[in-house]
Design a protein around this motif. Structure first.
Motif, mmCIF file in Angstrom:
data_model
loop_
_atom_site.group_PDB
_atom_site.id
_atom_site.type_symbol
_atom_site.label_atom_id
_atom_site.label_comp_id
_atom_site.label_asym_id
_atom_site.label_seq_id
_atom_site.Cartn_x
_atom_site.Cartn_y
_atom_site.Cartn_z
ATOM 1 N N HIS A 73 33.757 25.163 35.298
ATOM 2 C CA HIS A 73 34.151 25.087 36.701
ATOM 3 C C HIS A 73 32.993 24.612 37.579
ATOM 4 N N ARG A 139 40.316 19.219 39.855
ATOM 5 C CA ARG A 139 39.114 19.990 40.186
ATOM 6 C C ARG A 139 37.877 19.119 40.262
ATOM 7 N N ALA A 263 43.609 20.626 45.157
ATOM 8 C CA ALA A 263 42.439 21.488 45.330
ATOM 9 C C ALA A 263 42.602 22.374 46.560
#
Length: 285
Positions: A73, A139, A263
């Motif tokens: 992430h 992402r 997002a």
């Protein structure tokens, strides 16, 4: 605690995903000894062991699993920050939608038509992702929106709108004990072997046995034809049916949702307009 560098995270994630220093070094285009040294240095700085190593085996420790999850992430966030900054200044940017081939439940044509009719519509570029990487496209900034399936896809860092809700079907070889049924239940599938989808948390039936790892539907269908596993998929992802397999509705399986995701921090009119058009189009079907 010492701060991590992006390059260190890239090195670790490559090793953690490959579970092989040689393949990870090739992927990163660096020498294997340099990669091994970098991982040892990272472990020393963090004060934890990230990998269990032997001459034939590499495995993640619990600390390594945590760093892999959060490290992915973090890398996505760094990449997305640069990409979103660039695109925010582009007043003529196309909208990029990532989908799985066949993973639109026959809604995409209507969505695109509804969006094209809006006065602020932009060109829509269609990107094709794999079974498990479409959320990462959003992402890390490669795509603006994605068609995803719940509960299968990881929605960390994403907002979404549900477009359709559908049941699931069991896909069986024709000689399976349940193939003669018109429908099945989760209890019928207890102790059956189901595939593990790479990159997806386990979503098999209760008491089912995790079976071979697969990366896409084609691999799953091949393993079903060999009698190594069965599968339970959202109805739209089981289309078109394979002529050598049997499809039966699982009448008490939790429903799946096809969602449009973006997002959480993306407030651009470009995205909001497309989401609104998609919801309107899906509601009209």
């Amino acid at each position: 605690m010492a701060e991590l560098e992006t390059r260190e995270l890239e090195y670790f994630v490559a090793v953690a995903e490959e579970l092989h220093f040689g393949r990870a070094a090739t992927r990163l285009a660096i020498a294997q000894p340099a990669l091994s040294k970098a991982i040892r240095r990272l472990e020393s700085r963090l004060g934890v062991k990230l990998l269990e190593r032997s001459s034939r085996h590499v495995a993640l420790t619990s600390a390594g699993e945590a760093l892999l999850h959060h490290g992915r992430h973090a890398l996505n966030a760094v990449s997305a920050a640069a990409e979103k900054a660039r695109r925010a200044g582009d007043q003529h940017a196309h909208l990029r939608l990532v989908i799985k081939p066949g993973g639109d439940a026959n809604l995409l044509s209507g969505i695109l038509a509804a969006y094209a009719g809006r006065p602020d519509a932009r060109q829509v570029d269609i990107l094709f992702g794999g079974a498990t990487d479409r959320a990462d496209h959003v992402r890390d900034g490669r795509a603006d929106v994605a068609l995803l399936y719940l509960p299968f896809d990881d929605m960390t860092g994403l907002d979404h709108e549900t477009l359709t809700v559908e049941g699931r079907v069991a896909i069986l070889p024709p000689d399976h004990r349940l193939a003669s049924r018109s429908e099945v239940t989760l209890a019928d599938l207890a102790q059956e072997t189901l595939p593990r989808w790479r990159g997806v948390r386990w979503t098999g039936a209760p008491e089912a046995v995790p079976g071979p790892e697969v990366t896409d539907a084609a691999e799953a269908m091949h393993m079903i034809r060999l009698g190594r596993t069965i599968a339970i998929l959202p109805r739209s992802l089981a289309q078109p049916p394979h002529p050598d397999l049997v499809y039966r509705p699982v009448i008490d399986a939790p429903h799946s949702e096809l969602v449009l995701a973006w997002a959480q921090d993306d407030r651009r009119r470009l995205v909001a307009s497309f989401v609104s058009a998609a919801v309107d189009a899906a509601g009209a079907t």
